[in-house]
Structure formats: C-alpha cells, structure tokens
Design a protein around this motif. Structure first.
Motif, PDB file in Angstrom:
ATOM      1  N   SER A  11       0.849  -1.192   0.000  1.00  0.00           N
ATOM      2  CA  SER A  11       0.000   0.000   0.000  1.00  0.00           C
ATOM      3  C   SER A  11       0.886   1.245   0.000  1.00  0.00           C
ATOM      4  O   SER A  11       2.056   1.186   0.401  1.00  0.00           O
ATOM      5  CB  SER A  11      -0.932   0.028   1.222  1.00  0.00           C
ATOM      6  OG  SER A  11      -1.931  -0.954   1.129  1.00  0.00           O
ATOM      7  N   CYS A  12       0.313   2.348  -0.425  1.00  0.00           N
ATOM      8  CA  CYS A  12       1.073   3.598  -0.508  1.00  0.00           C
ATOM      9  C   CYS A  12       0.266   4.751   0.076  1.00  0.00           C
ATOM     10  O   CYS A  12      -0.967   4.701   0.133  1.00  0.00           O
ATOM     11  CB  CYS A  12       1.414   3.912  -1.967  1.00  0.00           C
ATOM     12  SG  CYS A  12       2.220   2.557  -2.853  1.00  0.00           S
ATOM     13  N   TYR A  13       1.009   5.785   0.485  1.00  0.00           N
ATOM     14  CA  TYR A  13       0.342   6.990   0.991  1.00  0.00           C
ATOM     15  C   TYR A  13       1.087   8.218   0.475  1.00  0.00           C
ATOM     16  O   TYR A  13       2.324   8.248   0.442  1.00  0.00           O
ATOM     17  CB  TYR A  13       0.314   7.015   2.520  1.00  0.00           C
ATOM     18  CG  TYR A  13      -0.294   8.296   3.050  1.00  0.00           C
ATOM     19  CD1 TYR A  13      -1.673   8.482   3.051  1.00  0.00           C
ATOM     20  CD2 TYR A  13       0.519   9.339   3.495  1.00  0.00           C
ATOM     21  CE1 TYR A  13      -2.232   9.680   3.486  1.00  0.00           C
ATOM     22  CE2 TYR A  13      -0.033  10.534   3.934  1.00  0.00           C
ATOM     23  CZ  TYR A  13      -1.407  10.691   3.930  1.00  0.00           C
ATOM     24  OH  TYR A  13      -1.965  11.871   4.350  1.00  0.00           O
ATOM     25  N   TYR A  14       0.292   9.260   0.115  1.00  0.00           N
ATOM     26  CA  TYR A  14       0.854  10.508  -0.378  1.00  0.00           C
ATOM     27  C   TYR A  14       0.311  11.684   0.434  1.00  0.00           C
ATOM     28  O   TYR A  14      -0.885  11.708   0.747  1.00  0.00           O
ATOM     29  CB  TYR A  14       0.477  10.721  -1.848  1.00  0.00           C
ATOM     30  CG  TYR A  14       0.728   9.517  -2.707  1.00  0.00           C
ATOM     31  CD1 TYR A  14       2.002   9.220  -3.169  1.00  0.00           C
ATOM     32  CD2 TYR A  14      -0.324   8.664  -3.059  1.00  0.00           C
ATOM     33  CE1 TYR A  14       2.236   8.101  -3.953  1.00  0.00           C
ATOM     34  CE2 TYR A  14      -0.094   7.545  -3.840  1.00  0.00           C
ATOM     35  CZ  TYR A  14       1.175   7.264  -4.287  1.00  0.00           C
ATOM     36  OH  TYR A  14       1.396   6.155  -5.059  1.00  0.00           O
ATOM     37  N   PRO A  15       1.148  12.649   0.762  1.00  0.00           N
ATOM     38  CA  PRO A  15       0.636  13.855   1.434  1.00  0.00           C
ATOM     39  C   PRO A  15      -0.424  14.548   0.585  1.00  0.00           C
ATOM     40  O   PRO A  15      -0.437  14.409  -0.643  1.00  0.00           O
ATOM     41  CB  PRO A  15       1.888  14.738   1.575  1.00  0.00           C
ATOM     42  CG  PRO A  15       3.049  13.803   1.439  1.00  0.00           C
ATOM     43  CD  PRO A  15       2.602  12.701   0.534  1.00  0.00           C
ATOM     44  N   ASN A  16      -1.291  15.290   1.233  1.00  0.00           N
ATOM     45  CA  ASN A  16      -2.397  15.939   0.525  1.00  0.00           C
ATOM     46  C   ASN A  16      -1.941  17.064  -0.402  1.00  0.00           C
ATOM     47  O   ASN A  16      -2.520  17.292  -1.462  1.00  0.00           O
ATOM     48  CB  ASN A  16      -3.408  16.495   1.532  1.00  0.00           C
ATOM     49  CG  ASN A  16      -4.164  15.395   2.264  1.00  0.00           C
ATOM     50  OD1 ASN A  16      -4.430  14.343   1.702  1.00  0.00           O
ATOM     51  ND2 ASN A  16      -4.494  15.631   3.524  1.00  0.00           N
ATOM     52  N   ARG A  17      -0.896  17.768   0.009  1.00  0.00           N
ATOM     53  CA  ARG A  17      -0.471  18.939  -0.770  1.00  0.00           C
ATOM     54  C   ARG A  17       0.310  18.516  -2.007  1.00  0.00           C
ATOM     55  O   ARG A  17       1.180  17.648  -1.933  1.00  0.00           O
ATOM     56  CB  ARG A  17       0.393  19.862   0.098  1.00  0.00           C
ATOM     57  CG  ARG A  17       0.795  21.165  -0.585  1.00  0.00           C
ATOM     58  CD  ARG A  17       1.208  22.204   0.439  1.00  0.00           C
ATOM     59  NE  ARG A  17       2.421  21.831   1.133  1.00  0.00           N
ATOM     60  CZ  ARG A  17       3.629  22.379   0.895  1.00  0.00           C
ATOM     61  NH1 ARG A  17       3.744  23.320  -0.040  1.00  0.00           N
ATOM     62  NH2 ARG A  17       4.671  22.021   1.588  1.00  0.00           N
ATOM     63  N   THR A  18       0.004  19.115  -3.145  1.00  0.00           N
ATOM     64  CA  THR A  18       0.746  18.849  -4.377  1.00  0.00           C
ATOM     65  C   THR A  18       1.346  20.139  -4.908  1.00  0.00           C
ATOM     66  O   THR A  18       0.833  21.237  -4.671  1.00  0.00           O
ATOM     67  CB  THR A  18      -0.158  18.235  -5.462  1.00  0.00           C
ATOM     68  OG1 THR A  18      -1.221  19.145  -5.762  1.00  0.00           O
ATOM     69  CG2 THR A  18      -0.729  16.900  -5.020  1.00  0.00           C
ATOM     70  N   VAL A  19       2.455  19.975  -5.623  1.00  0.00           N
ATOM     71  CA  VAL A  19       3.085  21.090  -6.321  1.00  0.00           C
ATOM     72  C   VAL A  19       3.165  20.706  -7.788  1.00  0.00           C
ATOM     73  O   VAL A  19       3.799  19.704  -8.147  1.00  0.00           O
ATOM     74  CB  VAL A  19       4.488  21.393  -5.770  1.00  0.00           C
ATOM     75  CG1 VAL A  19       5.162  22.482  -6.607  1.00  0.00           C
ATOM     76  CG2 VAL A  19       4.409  21.829  -4.311  1.00  0.00           C
ATOM     77  N   THR A  20       2.499  21.460  -8.637  1.00  0.00           N
ATOM     78  CA  THR A  20       2.461  21.173 -10.067  1.00  0.00           C
ATOM     79  C   THR A  20       3.602  21.880 -10.791  1.00  0.00           C
ATOM     80  O   THR A  20       4.232  22.804 -10.257  1.00  0.00           O
ATOM     81  CB  THR A  20       1.126  21.618 -10.680  1.00  0.00           C
ATOM     82  OG1 THR A  20       1.053  23.055 -10.583  1.00  0.00           O
ATOM     83  CG2 THR A  20      -0.056  20.995  -9.937  1.00  0.00           C
ATOM     84  N   ASN A  21       3.839  21.461 -12.034  1.00  0.00           N
ATOM     85  CA  ASN A  21       4.840  22.149 -12.843  1.00  0.00           C
ATOM     86  C   ASN A  21       4.455  23.598 -13.088  1.00  0.00           C
ATOM     87  O   ASN A  21       5.315  24.480 -13.152  1.00  0.00           O
ATOM     88  CB  ASN A  21       5.016  21.422 -14.177  1.00  0.00           C
ATOM     89  CG  ASN A  21       5.712  20.085 -14.029  1.00  0.00           C
ATOM     90  OD1 ASN A  21       6.201  19.747 -12.951  1.00  0.00           O
ATOM     91  ND2 ASN A  21       5.747  19.317 -15.116  1.00  0.00           N
ATOM     92  N   GLU A  22       3.156  23.845 -13.225  1.00  0.00           N
ATOM     93  CA  GLU A  22       2.697  25.223 -13.421  1.00  0.00           C
ATOM     94  C   GLU A  22       3.078  26.105 -12.227  1.00  0.00           C
ATOM     95  O   GLU A  22       3.494  27.267 -12.403  1.00  0.00           O
ATOM     96  CB  GLU A  22       1.179  25.247 -13.624  1.00  0.00           C
ATOM     97  CG  GLU A  22       0.717  24.719 -14.969  1.00  0.00           C
ATOM     98  CD  GLU A  22       0.692  23.193 -15.048  1.00  0.00           C
ATOM     99  OE1 GLU A  22       0.449  22.666 -16.145  1.00  0.00           O
ATOM    100  OE2 GLU A  22       0.955  22.530 -14.018  1.00  0.00           O
TER     101      GLU A  22
END
Length: 336
Positions: A11-22
């Motif tokens: 299983s995997c988990y990712y933090p809620n905040r994302t940083v896009t290329n834009e």
C-alpha cells in the motif's frame, strides 16, 4: 526447516499537498512546463506540510495497508522495518513510535535503517532473512521520506524531481510474489555527491554558507547537494552490471524477465538505462508523472501501480540505486 519469503501486500500513501509544474514555473519563469515534463518526467509531486514528518507518513501508509487488506491483522505483525533518511528524532528509533501508533503488539521487533533509493531492496533482503531464519512470520516494511525538507526553496532542479511519500509492504510466509535472490553493493567513496552535510553529529550546527552558482542555483551545506553529473556517471556504469548480476544470481536471462522496475530517478535517466541495457518498452515500467522521485518509496509505489494495472506477472526484476552510493537488485516471481 527451510522457509520461503513472499510479498503479500503493498500500500502507498501521499501527502495531501501537491506542487504542479505550473506552480514551479510561476517561481522559475525561465523554465517551462513542457521542459520539466519532458526531461524529468514529472507533472506534479506531493509535498508534506511544514509540521508533517516521515513518521506521520509511515503511520498513514500502515493504516492504508490495514484498511486495504482487511485479512491482514495488526496482531499478526511480528517485525517492523522502517527505511527513512528523515527521522523525527535522533533517538528513539522512529519504528518504535510507529509500532505504538499503529497499535501493534509489544512482542513485535522493530528498527530503522537509513538508506535512500536502494532502501526498498535492502528492506526486502532483511525481511526475507527474518522470515527464512524463522525469526518472524509477518514483517511490515515501511518506507517514508520527506526530502522536500532538505531542499532550498530556490533549488529548481531538485524541486522538480523529488516528491514525498510512503509505502507499507507485508513480507510473509505466503503471498502473491516469491522473493528471489539478491545482489547488494556499496561504494562510500561517492558519499559527498549526494549529501546533506549539516545537522547530525559530524557537523551539528548550520553552516550558513549559502551561495549561488553562475546559473543561480543555491549551494549550501545546510541543504541537499546533488552532483548530477557524478550521480549519472555512477548510475549509467553500475546499473547494467547490477542487472546482469541479478539475472545470473537468479538463473535468468533478460528474455526471462516479464517486467523491470527500477528506482524512479527521472525520466531521462530511466530511458537512457532502458536503451543501454536493451529492455523492451513493454517490459519497462515508469510511474513517476504524478509523484516524482520518492526515494526509497519509488519502487513499491511503482510495484503497486503495476499490480493495479495488471502489469505485474511472471519474473519482475527490481533495481534500486543512489545515495551512499548504495545499490541492490532482486527478482520477484509473481505467482498470482
């Protein structure tokens, strides 16, 4: 009695905040969204909040696993291995905190190990040893990394590459993939080519030596430093050797491999290695567009994605390589 060891669940988990290329391009207008995507192979990456740590991610990954696989019980876990290079404290071990937070029994062994991009392979090797040695029956291997905390805000190169994430894997006496033989290696002469120099016992206090090179890239002992050309040289020389040795150790040829999962470093490097080793497109798995280079979590994240997309079958070759220098390879024989 001889035991075999298997991967039982991932299983995997990712933090809620994302940083896009834009978002990155808005900070570094000399770059373009297309340039980042084409060279690095990443469109967005998950980043922890300021007060979110690797232990938080580790706990979330464990909880995800117990939710996703209801037949796996907490009371059956008898060992925890936690791979991280960003622990909450120098002591106690982060794995001890995770054991308590996940509500695992106190007869559960636990320890941390500090490795980067080869960490998942090393974790599988140690877990297999615990199983085959009769020491444990169900090992919980967790990878959790927050490299974003080591990056200077103006480090556009590394900020495009790295993302934060965690994974949880059960290694047991049964499962969907038997763990084969390993090839492991170390060359500490390359230690200074990927390093955070301050903060630990050798240099406990910040150096405050920030400077910028002719291209405007920050250089500081207080943040992650990566010598890209040296890392690439190490990788392009060593990974083909690791693959060859891993195949030989398992009595296989490249034609016997149904899927190859390398550490997800960056798209350019992965494609270079694929072509150099002559791995067909359809037997080479890349999964970093939405997560980036997640260090020790990159291989299990890719494994999970391959499993979900029905790409995981037969002989799967895993290969991790990077900071240390450290490397490892193994074969998973998927049986169901």
């Amino acid at each position: 009695m001889m035991y075999k060891a298997f991967v039982k669940a991932v299983s995997c988990y990712y933090p809620n905040r994302t940083v896009t290329n834009e978002q990155l391009v808005s900070e570094f207008p000399e770059w373009t969204v297309e340039k980042i995507a084409n060279k690095v192979g990443v469109h967005s990456r998950h980043i922890v909040d300021e007060n979110e740590t690797a232990v938080d991610l580790a706990i979330k990954a464990g909880e995800c696993l117990f939710t996703e696989y209801s037949l796996i019980k907490r009371e059956d876990i008898d060992f925890i291995l936690l791979c991280t290079q960003s622990p909450d404290f120098f002591l106690p071990s982060s794995s001890c905190i995770v054991q308590a937070k996940l509500g695992l029994l106190t007869n559960c062994g636990a320890f941390d190990f500090n490795l980067g991009c080869s960490g998942y392979i090393y974790g599988l090797a140690v877990a297999k040893g615990l199983i085959c040695g009769g020491i444990a029956k169900n090992v919980l291997l967790i990878t959790a990394e927050t490299y974003s905390k080591y990056l200077h805000p103006r480090d556009k190169g590394n900020r495009t590459i790295f993302g934060d994430a965690s994974s949880a894997t059960i290694i047991s006496t049964d499962g969907f993939a038997e763990i084969g033989h390993f090839v492991l290696g170390t060359d500490g002469s390359g230690a200074e080519n990927l390093i955070v120099k301050t903060g630990a016992s050798r240099t406990p206090y910040k150096a405050n030596d920030l400077k910028f090179d002719e291209n405007g890239n920050p250089q500081s002992s207080d943040y992650l430093y990566m010598n890209g050309s040296e890392i690439f040289s190490f990788t392009q020389h060593n990974v083909p050797i690791i693959v060859k040795q891993t195949l030989e150790r398992n009595g296989l040829t490249l034609n016997d491999v149904d899927l190859t999962v390398f550490h997800q470093a960056n798209k350019y490097m992965l494609e270079f290695l694929r072509k150099k080793i002559k791995i067909p497109h359809d037997k080479f798995f890349i999964n970093m567009a939405e997560v980036g280079n997640t260090v020790s979590s990159s291989i299990p994240i890719a494994l999970k994605a391959a499993q979900t997309s029905n790409r995981l079958y037969g002989n799967t070759l895993l290969c991790g390589f990077g900071v240390g220098y450290s490397w490892g390879g193994c074969i998973l024989r998927v049986i169901k």
